[in-house]
Design an enzyme around this catalytic site. Structure first.
Site, mmCIF file in Angstrom:
data_model
loop_
_atom_site.group_PDB
_atom_site.id
_atom_site.type_symbol
_atom_site.label_atom_id
_atom_site.label_comp_id
_atom_site.label_asym_id
_atom_site.label_seq_id
_atom_site.Cartn_x
_atom_site.Cartn_y
_atom_site.Cartn_z
ATOM 1 N N TYR A 1 0.787 -1.232 0.000
ATOM 2 C CA TYR A 1 0.000 0.000 0.000
ATOM 3 C C TYR A 1 0.823 1.288 0.000
ATOM 4 O O TYR A 1 0.708 2.102 -0.909
ATOM 5 C CB TYR A 1 -0.944 0.007 1.208
ATOM 6 C CG TYR A 1 -1.954 -1.106 1.128
ATOM 7 C CD1 TYR A 1 -2.884 -1.149 0.081
ATOM 8 C CD2 TYR A 1 -1.972 -2.147 2.048
ATOM 9 C CE1 TYR A 1 -3.799 -2.180 -0.034
ATOM 10 C CE2 TYR A 1 -2.887 -3.189 1.939
ATOM 11 C CZ TYR A 1 -3.794 -3.196 0.893
ATOM 12 O OH TYR A 1 -4.690 -4.227 0.773
ATOM 13 N N PRO B 1 -11.235 -0.668 -1.439
ATOM 14 C CA PRO B 1 -12.391 -1.526 -1.709
ATOM 15 C C PRO B 1 -13.657 -0.845 -1.204
ATOM 16 O O PRO B 1 -13.595 0.062 -0.356
ATOM 17 C CB PRO B 1 -12.099 -2.784 -0.886
ATOM 18 C CG PRO B 1 -11.280 -2.287 0.264
ATOM 19 C CD PRO B 1 -10.520 -1.086 -0.223
ATOM 20 N N SER C 1 -6.065 -14.811 4.769
ATOM 21 C CA SER C 1 -5.866 -14.160 6.063
ATOM 22 C C SER C 1 -4.851 -14.932 6.906
ATOM 23 O O SER C 1 -4.918 -16.150 7.019
ATOM 24 C CB SER C 1 -7.204 -14.108 6.805
ATOM 25 O OG SER C 1 -6.973 -13.707 8.146
ATOM 26 N N HIS D 1 -7.579 0.795 2.324
ATOM 27 C CA HIS D 1 -7.278 -0.612 2.624
ATOM 28 C C HIS D 1 -6.061 -0.781 3.541
ATOM 29 O O HIS D 1 -5.829 -1.864 4.077
ATOM 30 C CB HIS D 1 -7.020 -1.349 1.294
ATOM 31 C CG HIS D 1 -7.458 -2.771 1.290
ATOM 32 N ND1 HIS D 1 -7.445 -3.564 2.416
ATOM 33 C CD2 HIS D 1 -7.902 -3.569 0.286
ATOM 34 C CE1 HIS D 1 -7.874 -4.782 2.104
ATOM 35 N NE2 HIS D 1 -8.153 -4.807 0.814
ATOM 36 N N SER E 1 -10.658 -12.277 -4.485
ATOM 37 C CA SER E 1 -10.880 -12.300 -3.045
ATOM 38 C C SER E 1 -12.288 -12.784 -2.757
ATOM 39 O O SER E 1 -13.244 -12.371 -3.418
ATOM 40 C CB SER E 1 -10.701 -10.879 -2.509
ATOM 41 O OG SER E 1 -10.757 -10.887 -1.118
ATOM 42 N N GLN E 2 -12.398 -13.662 -1.759
ATOM 43 C CA GLN E 2 -13.733 -14.084 -1.304
ATOM 44 C C GLN E 2 -14.143 -13.167 -0.162
ATOM 45 O O GLN E 2 -13.445 -13.074 0.846
ATOM 46 C CB GLN E 2 -13.690 -15.528 -0.807
ATOM 47 C CG GLN E 2 -15.006 -15.930 -0.118
ATOM 48 C CD GLN E 2 -15.044 -17.391 0.293
ATOM 49 O OE1 GLN E 2 -15.305 -18.258 -0.517
ATOM 50 N NE2 GLN E 2 -14.779 -17.672 1.549
#
Length: 633
Positions: A89, A102, A444, A328, A544-545
């Site tokens: 980032y 997001p 994660s 984010h 991404s889920q």
């Protein structure tokens, strides 16, 4: 650099979580070669293999760097955290909207009139204050892992950064500041954006928080103040939508004036931003709402009614288009999901708690943030507006609400829904491009202290073998061979996922080795200047889920100019996919990808059905192979 006052890596139940592990060097190098072999040309791979072997040889550069990383692991709470945050980032110079931030898109609201919309906004703010009280009291229940290796307690630190983080733009790198001070110094105001103007709304009056009626009354005052054309100031928010270096330069110009310094200080110390958006005049389909959350529709709509450096921006459109936009850098999507679900339930919950007239105080009126602009700043505003408009015009977003089946059916097939969907995404990409590419799926690592994410590399050799069997025009493969390849692909994906969530995959580790080499002022090791390494880090498919229990969905933009962003939300009987790409790249098309994805999901289901039917028929036909898949959640 990130600036934080550290807390320990405890969960709220007082359990100290383990530190993020550091995988063995040989394991990482072997996995790296396996991940890239089928994605680069044979000649290139031979070169990469020789470089990796040299890097990992006894007494080689890799061993020196690994030893330094192990020392760093001993000395720090989380050896990869700062490296990862900067790389992912803070060092990124692209604009935050679309490229990084997001969004969560709320269900479309039906407001009768402006007062109704403001009532919803007041309720939302009250919900935010309630959630913040839970965080301040450290009373949030601990999250436990779901899916693979379910039941492990997870690190809660990300939640404590929701309302007290601010991302300062820098010329070369941004700074994330997180105030972890005592609750007494916590922010007590929010900023309300309305008609591209910014207002300070103090949520505490005489040491007591405002109730819903008082907040509503303040929002009505802000609405009235924003309509006063004589006092209208230039749309400063558009500067925050620009590239990070451009915004840093503009901020330097702004801070030369004391008025602007005072306004920026209030902006930077607020709890969150509430954006009251003007109606867009567009039909509020899912896709439209998604793009409006991502960029506000550009300067002609609500593109300047934002302040992107603040980690939480709640958007309430007068036309019912609502949601959340997040920076984010302080936290992952799960934090945005949990807060959004809390707010939706809060708003829907008990009937409006409007206080009785007699108990209403008259808090001091909201204040408009003042800005001093000179011709130079006016020029910067125009340039930022132009660049935002280009970004808006370039975004190609398509939503697929796939309602033929959802995760219930996939679980019946004894497969992991996430692995199944990832394999379907690979098949869709292969249908469009006749090849696979480096794919990012966030995993994660909150099982560890200060854990954020590592990467599941879903473009596995097994996935390639499966998609080739499914797209083979000569019909060389029988259903049982395809089924075997599907099972192998799902197992490979599941195994890589387990390795990722237990901190044993390659992306964070390779980044750590690269950064340690830099810190030691070594010449960049050849493995990192090799063409394969840069190819492997160009994530043309970024996935991404993000699952929700309330009707809403998350989306984001692609991470490279020639790539796709693919966020998916598997529900029991349907799956929502948000696919994004850029129009400027002629090699990508969200609509074509979505069509291929829809086909892929149907074809994989049909294959499973045929195999299942063949397995239950008497074995006379010679097709009686038993169900070969056993995997998943």
């Amino acid at each position: 650099m990130p600036i934080m006052e550290k807390e320990t890596g405890r969960t709220t139940v007082g359990q100290v979580l383990p530190k993020v592990p550091l995988p063995p060097l040989k394991q990482t190098l072997d996995t790296y070669l396996k991940c890239v072999q089928h994605l680069v040309k044979e000649e290139q791979f031979k070169k990469t293999k020789a470089i990796a072997e040299k890097f990992g040889a006894p007494g080689g550069v890799g061993e020196v760097l690994q030893k330094k990383l192990l020392e760093r692991r001993d000395k720090t709470t989380n050896w990869v955290y700062d490296y990862w945050l900067e790389d992912m980032y803070l060092n990124n110079r692209l604009a935050l909207p679309v490229n990084s931030s997001p969004v969560m898109v709320f269900p479309k609201q039906t407001f009768r009139d402006q007062k109704d919309a403001l009532r919803f906004a007041a309720r939302l703010v009250r919900g935010v204050l309630d959630y913040k009280a839970l965080i301040d009291a450290r009373a949030l229940p601990v999250d436990f892992a779901r899916g693979q290796l379910a039941g492990t307690p997870l690190c809660m630190e990300q939640y404590y950064r929701i309302f007290n983080s601010y991302r300062y733009p820098g010329l070369k790198t941004d700074t994330l500041k997180v105030q972890m001070k005592a609750a007494s110094s916590a922010p007590e105001h929010i900023i309300v954006a309305c008609k591209n103007q910014f207002f300070v709304l103090d949520v505490v009056a005489n040491s007591k928080q405002l109730n819903e009626t008082e907040i509503l009354s303040q929002l009505e005052k802000i609405m009235k103040m924003s309509e006063n054309a004589e006092e209208r100031l230039p749309p400063l928010g558009v500067l925050t939508s620009d590239g990070r270096t451009e915004w840093a330069q503009a901020r330097d110009a702004l801070t030369k004036d004391q008025t602007n310094r005072d306004s920026l200080a209030l902006m930077e110390s607020c709890m969150c931003v509430l954006c009251l958006d003007e109606p867009c005049g567009l039909e509020a389909r899912d896709t439209t709402r998604a793009v409006l959350m991502l960029h506000g529709g550009g300067r002609e709509k609500n593109g300047a009614n934002r302040w992107y450096d603040k980690s939480m921006q709640f958007v309430v459109g007068m036309d019912g288009v609502c949601g959340v936009v997040c920076d984010h850098s302080p936290f992952e999507g799960i934090v945005m999901v949990q807060l959004s679900e809390y707010l939706m339930k809060y708003i829907k919950g008990s009937p409006c708690k409007m206080a009785r007239a007699s108990s209403i105080r008259d808090p001091p009126p909201p204040k408009r943030l003042l800005w001093k602009c000179n011709p130079h700043i006016q020029g910067l505003l125009a340039a930022s507006g132009d660049r935002l408009q280009r970004l808006v015009d370039n975004l190609d977003m398509d939503l697929l609400n796939f309602n033929v089946y959802g995760k219930d059916l996939i679980k019946k097939l004894k497969m992991s829904p996430d692995a199944f969907i990832q394999v379907a995404l690979q098949l869709a990409f292969y249908k469009c491009n006749k090849r696979l590419v480096s794919t990012y799926e966030s995993a994660s690592i909150r099982r560890f202290q200060d854990g954020r994410v590592d990467n599941i590399r879903s473009a596995t050799p097994e996935a390639l073998a499966f998609v080739m069997s499914m797209t083979d025009k000569k019909a060389t493969f029988t259903d049982s061979e395809k089924m075997k390849r599907l099972t192998d692909a799902i197992n490979a994906q599941t195994n890589y996922t387990i390795a990722a969530i237990t901190g044993m995959v390659i992306d964070n580790h390779l980044l750590g080795l690269l950064r340690i080499a830099k810190e030691l002022n070594m010449e960049k090791p050849e493995i990192f200047s090799d063409e394969t390494y840069s190819t492997s880090n160009q994530f043309i498919l970024s996935t991404s889920q993000v699952t929700t229990t309330v009707e809403m969905f998350c989306c984001y933009g692609p991470v490279v100019p020639n790539g796709y962003g693919a966020c998916y939300n598997p529900q029991s009987d349907h799956i929502i996919f948000c696919v994004s790409s850029f129009w400027e790249n002629t090699g990508t098309s969200s609509a074509i990808f979505v069509k291929a994805l829809n086909e892929s999901l149907l074809e994989i289901r049909d294959l499973c059905n045929r195999s299942s039917a063949a397995a239950t028929r008497p074995a006379v036909s010679g097709q009686g192979a038993g169900l070969p898949y056993k995997s998943g959640k």
